[in-house]
Design a protein around this motif. Structure first.
Motif, PDB file in Angstrom:
ATOM      1  N   PRO A  94       0.809  -1.166   0.609  1.00 42.55           N
ATOM      2  CA  PRO A  94      -0.103  -0.368  -0.068  1.00 42.55           C
ATOM      3  C   PRO A  94       1.154   0.990  -0.537  1.00 42.55           C
ATOM      4  N   ASP A  95       2.175   1.455   0.133  1.00 41.61           N
ATOM      5  CA  ASP A  95       3.022   3.039   0.806  1.00 41.61           C
ATOM      6  C   ASP A  95       3.467   3.000  -0.786  1.00 41.61           C
TER       7      ASP A  95
ATOM      8  N   VAL B 237      13.652  -8.351  -7.405  1.00 41.76           N
ATOM      9  CA  VAL B 237      12.959  -9.297  -7.163  1.00 41.76           C
ATOM     10  C   VAL B 237      12.385  -9.487  -8.385  1.00 41.76           C
ATOM     11  N   ALA B 238      12.671 -10.984  -8.459  1.00 35.81           N
ATOM     12  CA  ALA B 238      12.904 -11.534  -9.958  1.00 35.81           C
ATOM     13  C   ALA B 238      12.057 -13.032 -10.327  1.00 35.81           C
TER      14      ALA B 238
ATOM     15  N   LEU C 297       5.156 -12.202  -6.048  1.00 35.96           N
ATOM     16  CA  LEU C 297       6.197 -11.728  -5.794  1.00 35.96           C
ATOM     17  C   LEU C 297       6.002  -9.804  -5.096  1.00 35.96           C
ATOM     18  N   ALA C 298       4.391  -9.700  -4.655  1.00 38.86           N
ATOM     19  CA  ALA C 298       4.347  -8.727  -3.159  1.00 38.86           C
ATOM     20  C   ALA C 298       4.938  -9.346  -1.598  1.00 38.86           C
ATOM     21  N   ARG C 299       4.973 -10.949  -1.183  1.00 40.53           N
ATOM     22  CA  ARG C 299       5.121 -10.916  -0.556  1.00 40.53           C
ATOM     23  C   ARG C 299       6.751 -10.584  -0.402  1.00 40.53           C
ATOM     24  N   ALA C 300       7.550 -11.057  -1.580  1.00 39.71           N
ATOM     25  CA  ALA C 300       9.174 -11.321  -1.373  1.00 39.71           C
ATOM     26  C   ALA C 300       9.760  -9.445  -1.420  1.00 39.71           C
ATOM     27  N   THR C 301       9.135  -8.695  -2.585  1.00 39.34           N
ATOM     28  CA  THR C 301       9.087  -7.328  -1.908  1.00 39.34           C
ATOM     29  C   THR C 301       9.016  -6.471  -1.182  1.00 39.34           C
ATOM     30  N   ALA C 302       7.691  -7.242  -0.274  1.00 36.23           N
ATOM     31  CA  ALA C 302       7.104  -6.863   1.018  1.00 36.23           C
ATOM     32  C   ALA C 302       8.189  -7.190   2.074  1.00 36.23           C
TER      33      ALA C 302
ATOM     34  N   GLU D 280      10.326  -3.661   3.911  1.00 39.16           N
ATOM     35  CA  GLU D 280       9.936  -3.673   5.338  1.00 39.16           C
ATOM     36  C   GLU D 280      11.809  -3.667   6.146  1.00 39.16           C
ATOM     37  N   ASN D 281      12.780  -3.724   5.604  1.00 39.15           N
ATOM     38  CA  ASN D 281      14.142  -4.262   6.152  1.00 39.15           C
ATOM     39  C   ASN D 281      14.903  -3.181   5.322  1.00 39.15           C
ATOM     40  N   PRO D 282      14.999  -2.080   6.178  1.00 45.59           N
ATOM     41  CA  PRO D 282      16.659  -1.572   4.609  1.00 45.59           C
ATOM     42  C   PRO D 282      17.673  -2.093   5.060  1.00 45.59           C
TER      43      PRO D 282
END
Length: 413
Positions: free
Chosen positions: A246-247, A328-329, A356-361, A365-367
């Motif tokens: 969402p962000d 993320v590929a 794709l969303a889970r891996a990207t999130a 969330e972890n810089p």
């Protein structure tokens, strides 16, 4: 790897029928192969070889010869009409292309020929068989894979797969760009012992973490996808993943110039998907981006998405990793080799927006994890994918096929 070099270097002919190293990138048939041939030729010349690139003359005002840099000459071959044609329409002109090569090489034959893409292989094979010259071949993409994924949408000539098989069986060595291609070739009847894997390369000076980054426009989480605007590149998958992020905002770079982007059918299709998913305000299409603007975009992104349905090699993950940006590929084709999961990014199943969303999130969330992936990606590119290393590995194949050719026998008087 030990390389035995001739004192004066090799005379190398690169045959690239539709992908000129001088072409402006971003068109339907101008992309990774053009970059590959241009950089390979330059890196081989830097190693002391003399390189001539043979590509079709597709404009009436093109000169017969262009010296693109010291040691590299581009030869425009008169084969078919002198205007641009889709590459799938070029097969009828490959016999003419091959005859031109015979005429060029009869008086001054190259030490080795390296054809790029299957139609170049058709033209080069006929010339090399007539003149008994050593031939290496790189497919860049295989018709079996394209047909499996595109089915009725595949516009390749019906003869493509049979021609690809013949080239693979009759050339001296196939240079594959990834391990997945070796398995595909084995299914076609080209045994693994006749194939050497040499990956595509990346300009590690240009695609680097330092340098200007593009303006993020106040975006909190920025995702980027770069590539041709064709369905198989998976932009629809990236858009479908956005409701779970969402962000995040998504930039999609590629396609026609920005002033023509609204007329592009694929953009209209993707915008409709974004509106239907409720993320239309978080997707922006940049259109074709000048080459010099790609590294700043890659540096600005938090994560680069490469969700293609299939990818014969895929240069964008390397470019992103060179810039220190995690990727993320989809776990397909060459991306299985280039993206090290979890070291440099994540690999997910193709056509799976939720994955794709889970891996990207997890990365967004972890810089600290993003930074670690970016640094590891940069190290991986430097150690495996620089053009100097790619050229050295390619040169080793050339030396092997030249050495295995029997020396010419002079008949007694």
């Amino acid at each position: 790897m030990t390389i035995v070099k001739q004192a004066s270097g090799l005379s190398i002919a690169l045959v690239s029928e539709h992908a000129s190293p001088l072409a402006v990138l971003g068109g339907v048939d101008a992309g990774g192969q053009n970059v590959h041939v241009a950089h390979l030729a330059a890196a081989l010349a830097q190693r002391g070889h003399r390189v001539t690139v043979y590509t079709r003359k597709d404009a009436p005002d093109l000169p017969d010869r262009v010296v693109s840099r010291p040691g590299v000459e581009v030869r425009h071959v008169p084969a078919g009409p002198t205007w641009q044609l889709p590459k799938d329409e070029l097969l009828p002109y490959m016999a003419e292309f091959g005859r031109f090569l015979v005429g060029e090489w009869q008086a001054r034959p190259p030490d080795v020929v390296h054809s790029h893409f299957w139609m170049s292989g058709v033209a080069a094979l006929s010339a090399c068989r007539e003149l008994d010259l050593p031939l290496a071949h790189t497919y860049h993409a295989l018709g079996t894979v394209k047909r499996r994924h595109q089915r009725s949408s595949d516009t390749s000539p019906a003869e493509r797969i049979s021609c690809e098989t013949e080239v693979g069986e009759r050339c001296d060595r196939v240079i594959a760009t990834c391990r997945d291609e070796v398995a595909e070739l084995a299914e076609m009847g080209v045994p693994a012992h006749r194939v050497t894997v040499v990956p595509c390369g990346v300009d590690t000076d240009r695609f680097a973490p330092w340098g200007r980054a593009a303006d993020r426009g106040g975006c909190r989480q920025l995702l980027l996808q770069v590539g041709r605007l064709v369905p198989r590149k998976g932009a629809a998958v990236s858009i479908a993943a956005l409701p779970w992020l969402p962000d995040a905002e998504l930039l999609i770079a590629g396609g026609p110039p920005p002033e023509l982007i609204d007329q592009e059918p694929e953009v209209r299709r993707l915008r409709a998907l974004a509106r239907a998913a409720g993320v239309g305000d978080r997707v922006r299409f940049l259109g074709g981006v000048p080459c010099e603007e790609v590294p700043p975009l890659l540096r600005a992104a938090d994560v680069v998405l490469c969700p293609a349905d299939y990818e014969p090699f895929g240069i964008v993950p390397l470019e992103a990793m060179g810039c220190g940006t995690p990727v993320v590929a989809s776990a397909v084709g060459g991306q299985l080799d280039t993206v090290a999961d979890p070291g440099t990014g994540r690999l997910v199943p193709p056509s799976d927006p939720a994955a794709l969303a889970r891996a990207t999130a997890a990365l967004l969330e972890n810089p600290a994890q993003r930074a670690a992936c970016g640094a590891a990606g940069r190290r991986r590119v430097l150690t495996r994918y620089g053009w100097g290393r790619v050229a050295a590995s390619t040169e080793a194949v050339y030396q092997e096929v030249v050495a295995r050719r029997p020396a010419a026998v002079t008949e007694p008087a």
